[in-house]
Design an enzyme around this catalytic site. Structure first.
Site, PDB file in Angstrom:
ATOM      1  CG  ASN A   1      -2.104  -0.934   0.923  1.00  0.00           C
ATOM      2  OD1 ASN A   1      -2.207  -1.451  -0.182  1.00  0.00           O
ATOM      3  ND2 ASN A   1      -2.896  -1.250   1.868  1.00  0.00           N
TER       4      ASN A   1
ATOM      5  NE  ARG B   1     -12.350   0.452  -4.687  1.00  0.00           N
ATOM      6  CZ  ARG B   1     -13.487   1.110  -5.427  1.00  0.00           C
ATOM      7  NH1 ARG B   1     -14.182   0.298  -6.107  1.00  0.00           N
ATOM      8  NH2 ARG B   1     -13.937   2.146  -5.224  1.00  0.00           N
TER       9      ARG B   1
ATOM     10  N   PRO C   1     -16.441   4.565  -2.093  1.00  0.00           N
ATOM     11  CG  PRO C   1     -17.661   6.030  -0.726  1.00  0.00           C
ATOM     12  CD  PRO C   1     -17.239   4.666  -0.715  1.00  0.00           C
TER      13      PRO C   1
ATOM     14  CG  ASP D   1      -6.014  -3.461   5.210  1.00  0.00           C
ATOM     15  OD1 ASP D   1      -7.364  -3.319   4.749  1.00  0.00           O
ATOM     16  OD2 ASP D   1      -5.323  -2.468   4.448  1.00  0.00           O
TER      17      ASP D   1
ATOM     18  CG  ASP E   1     -17.410  10.911  -1.432  1.00  0.00           C
ATOM     19  OD1 ASP E   1     -16.955   9.829  -1.254  1.00  0.00           O
ATOM     20  OD2 ASP E   1     -17.872  11.518  -0.200  1.00  0.00           O
TER      21      ASP E   1
ATOM     22  CB  ILE F   1     -12.363   1.049   7.911  1.00  0.00           C
ATOM     23  CG1 ILE F   1     -11.446   1.506   9.395  1.00  0.00           C
ATOM     24  CG2 ILE F   1     -11.969   1.914   6.619  1.00  0.00           C
ATOM     25  CD1 ILE F   1     -11.485   2.789   9.386  1.00  0.00           C
TER      26      ILE F   1
HETATM   27  C1  EPZ Z   1      -6.544   2.101   1.602  1.00  0.00           C
HETATM   28  O1  EPZ Z   1      -7.773   2.101   0.781  1.00  0.00           O
HETATM   29  C2  EPZ Z   1      -5.796   0.877   1.391  1.00  0.00           C
HETATM   30  N1  EPZ Z   1      -5.677   0.254   0.254  1.00  0.00           N
HETATM   31  C3  EPZ Z   1      -7.017  -0.463   2.032  1.00  0.00           C
HETATM   32  O2  EPZ Z   1      -6.308  -1.884   1.832  1.00  0.00           O
HETATM   33  C4  EPZ Z   1      -7.295  -0.304   3.367  1.00  0.00           C
HETATM   34  O3  EPZ Z   1      -8.175  -1.213   3.771  1.00  0.00           O
HETATM   35  C5  EPZ Z   1      -7.883   1.360   3.558  1.00  0.00           C
HETATM   36  O4  EPZ Z   1      -7.130   2.303   2.961  1.00  0.00           O
HETATM   37  C6  EPZ Z   1      -8.200   1.765   4.945  1.00  0.00           C
HETATM   38  O5  EPZ Z   1      -7.070   1.595   5.779  1.00  0.00           O
HETATM   39  C7  EPZ Z   1      -4.383   0.971  -0.292  1.00  0.00           C
HETATM   40  O6  EPZ Z   1      -3.545   1.634   0.229  1.00  0.00           O
HETATM   41  C8  EPZ Z   1      -4.042   0.670  -1.849  1.00  0.00           C
HETATM   42  P1  EPZ Z   1      -9.783   4.736   2.325  1.00  0.00           P
HETATM   43  P2  EPZ Z   1      -8.539   3.315   0.519  1.00  0.00           P
HETATM   44  O7  EPZ Z   1      -9.923   6.000   1.455  1.00  0.00           O
HETATM   45  O8  EPZ Z   1      -7.410   4.409   0.323  1.00  0.00           O
HETATM   46  C9  EPZ Z   1     -14.569   5.894   2.857  1.00  0.00           C
HETATM   47  C10 EPZ Z   1      -5.963  -3.959   1.344  1.00  0.00           C
HETATM   48  O9  EPZ Z   1      -6.625  -5.024   1.886  1.00  0.00           O
HETATM   49  N2  EPZ Z   1     -14.208   6.891   1.611  1.00  0.00           N
HETATM   50  O10 EPZ Z   1      -8.708   5.333   3.469  1.00  0.00           O
HETATM   51  O11 EPZ Z   1      -9.364   3.015  -0.868  1.00  0.00           O
HETATM   52  C11 EPZ Z   1     -14.242   4.465   2.444  1.00  0.00           C
HETATM   53  O12 EPZ Z   1     -15.478   3.952   2.355  1.00  0.00           O
HETATM   54  C12 EPZ Z   1      -6.629  -2.497   1.209  1.00  0.00           C
HETATM   55  O13 EPZ Z   1      -4.707  -3.694   1.198  1.00  0.00           O
HETATM   56  C13 EPZ Z   1     -15.415   7.611   1.331  1.00  0.00           C
HETATM   57  O14 EPZ Z   1     -16.254   7.866   2.011  1.00  0.00           O
HETATM   58  O15 EPZ Z   1      -9.315   3.419   1.702  1.00  0.00           O
HETATM   59  C14 EPZ Z   1     -13.745   3.895   3.802  1.00  0.00           C
HETATM   60  O16 EPZ Z   1     -14.952   3.687   4.651  1.00  0.00           O
HETATM   61  C15 EPZ Z   1      -8.124  -3.051   0.953  1.00  0.00           C
HETATM   62  N3  EPZ Z   1     -15.233   8.510   0.361  1.00  0.00           N
HETATM   63  C16 EPZ Z   1     -12.989   5.068   4.505  1.00  0.00           C
HETATM   64  O17 EPZ Z   1     -13.326   6.096   3.751  1.00  0.00           O
HETATM   65  C17 EPZ Z   1     -13.876   8.516  -0.373  1.00  0.00           C
HETATM   66  O18 EPZ Z   1     -13.953   9.248  -1.449  1.00  0.00           O
HETATM   67  C18 EPZ Z   1     -11.389   4.784   4.338  1.00  0.00           C
HETATM   68  O19 EPZ Z   1     -11.237   4.280   3.089  1.00  0.00           O
HETATM   69  C19 EPZ Z   1     -12.905   7.600   0.161  1.00  0.00           C
HETATM   70  C20 EPZ Z   1     -13.073   6.996   0.901  1.00  0.00           C
END
Ligand code: EPZ
Length: 422
Positions: A23, A93, A123, A308, A125, A330
């Site tokens: 990541n 993603r 999302p 994770d 957003d 999360i």
């Molecule tokens: C990163 O995903 C990681 N992926 C994920 O690891 C990890 O689970 C996640 O962070 C949380 O720590 C990478 O680093 C490649 P977020 P990311 O945006 O960036 C919400 C794995 O198994 N949200 O921090 O996509 C979202 O739905 C993967 O290695 C919005 O609402 O996660 C979540 O509830 C899976 N709107 C929270 O925020 C947005 O625009 C955190 O998501 C973006 C996110």
């Protein structure tokens, strides 16, 4: 499709070397295209997701080179195309990181919208909100996001979302902001070590950023960035997976090359659950005890317990006496592993985003289906503790994020074999 067959019942013992962080390396590879000259990324793990990111970069004209010792060279001087196609983006993603990077470098990005995800709605957003506050126009056409800006301008941007900060949105906005005119302040930025690693790399490229690892990032935009050399941080989720596997199997494992500061929540929870954890320089030893205890757990953004590792920890609680409550803050729907753990004999009751796990005396091996990367890791741990043979289908998920997992586990004494598909 390859499968794993595991014969459970062995206590893991020995040393396991942690690879570079998946990541971290994914956003860092995307960030490298912001430079005018080549970058060399060291300790890049050999993973399917890394292959996918390199293919996306090559589709934009960037030249990439990968060596077996883990170095990846990115030469962005040949970058000419601002489009990341659906065929590649749909595989991963984190392809979304090229949105901010292409916008910062070319002033335009056309990136396929990421689709549904097995761990629940994901999302984007906040990515869109942040980039539009930097002055980009954003349109959606035929499944693609078209993001464009004649000139990016620094802004004050609040990135908190319904589930707290966002790793991806923080990185994407930062990738635009380092090339914007003037100062950008990101409030409620993600504090994950992987975000701080991207900041460190961008700083080596000539970016001016303060506040890495805190909720406030201040970025002074620059006209041009150059290539840099950087070694990615160790993968804390891989390290945590080995730590939990050690405790779950009643073993004694030293994880080498890990960063103990990044794993404090995991260390604390393993101690709560009765394991002994000793910390050294870039090494963490986990010794299981006979007195394992039920433990409640809530996943949170860093420095909280990582989502994770939720599935892996739940697996350990399945065979720990007493009742443990696991709350997912999360990704409220990230419980696809529950049904498969139940097939192995676990006793789990779900209530919206929480699981009540009643410890059973043992699991019994059976065929199961991996649904995503971390669920796969959880099923491997389940197979290691289960009596008899466990066959895990669809392990291509594990190849996305764990380098050489079967050889690393075999060196610890696990009886695990990959069955190659014909
Ligand atoms: C990163 O995903 C990681 N992926 C994920 O690891 C990890 O689970 C996640 O962070 C949380 O720590 C990478 O680093 C490649 P977020 P990311 O945006 O960036 C919400 C794995 O198994 N949200 O921090 O996509 C979202 O739905 C993967 O290695 C919005 O609402 O996660 C979540 O509830 C899976 N709107 C929270 O925020 C947005 O625009 C955190 O998501 C973006 C996110």
């Amino acid at each position: 499709m390859d499968k794993f067959v595991i014969w459970g019942g062995e206590r893991l013992r020995g040393e396991a070397e942690v690879s570079g962080s998946k990541n971290s390396v994914l956003p860092i590879l995307a960030a490298a295209i912001l430079g005018e000259t080549p970058s060399v990324i060291r300790k890049a793990p050999w993973l399917r997701d890394v292959d996918t990111m390199l293919m996306i970069l090559e589709a934009t004209g960037v030249t990439t080179k990968r060596s077996f010792d883990g170095d990846v060279t990115i030469d962005p001087s040949t970058l000419e195309n601002c489009e990341a196609p659906y065929e590649l983006v749909r595989k991963m993603r984190s392809s979304i990181y090229v949105l901010g990077a292409l916008l910062g470098r070319l002033g335009k990005a056309v990136v396929s919208l990421p689709g549904g995800c097995v761990i629940g709605p994901r999302p984007i957003d906040l990515h869109i909100k942040g980039l539009s506050q930097l002055g980009a126009t954003i349109e959606k056409h035929h499944g693609y996001l078209i993001v464009e800006a004649k000139k990016l301008k620094g802004a004050r941007i609040f990135l908190g979302g319904p589930f707290g900060s966002s790793v991806g949105a923080t990185v994407n906005v930062m990738l635009g902001a380092v090339k914007a005119e003037g100062e950008t302040i990101i409030e409620s930025a993600a504090c994950e070590p992987e975000v701080a690693d991207v900041v460190n790399f961008l700083t080596k490229m000539g970016a001016k950023i303060t506040g890495a690892g805190t909720p406030t990032l201040v970025i002074e935009g620059q006209k041009a960035l150059h290539g840099a050399e950087h070694e990615v941080i160790p993968d804390r989720i891989e390290a945590g997976t080995f730590m939990i596997a050690a405790a779950a199997t009643g073993g004694d494992v030293t994880v080498l090359g890990a960063e103990p500061r990044h794993l404090e929540a995991v260390t604390a929870k393993l101690k709560d659950a009765g394991a002994e954890v000793s910390i050294g320089d870039k090494r963490i030893r986990v010794q299981a005890s006979d007195a394992r205890r039920a433990t409640d757990l809530t996943t949170l953004a860093y420095p909280g317990f990582p989502t994770d590792l939720q599935a892996q920890f739940m697996t350990m609680m399945c065979v720990t006496p007493g009742v443990s409550r696991i709350v997912e803050k999360i990704y409220p729907d990230r419980f696809m592993h529950v049904g498969e753990l139940t097939r192995l004999g676990a006793d789990i009751t779900m209530d919206t985003n929480s699981a009540l796990v009643r410890g059973v005396n043992g699991l019994s091996g059976a065929p199961v289906m991996a649904s995503d990367l971390r669920a796969s890791a959880a099923l491997i741990i389940a197979g290691l503790v289960a009596e008899g043979e466990t066959l895990i289908h669809r392990i291509y998920h594990i190849d996305r994020g764990y380098m050489d997992i079967e050889s690393k586990l075999a060196r610890l004494g696990a009886k695990i074999r990959r069955l190659k598909s014909d």
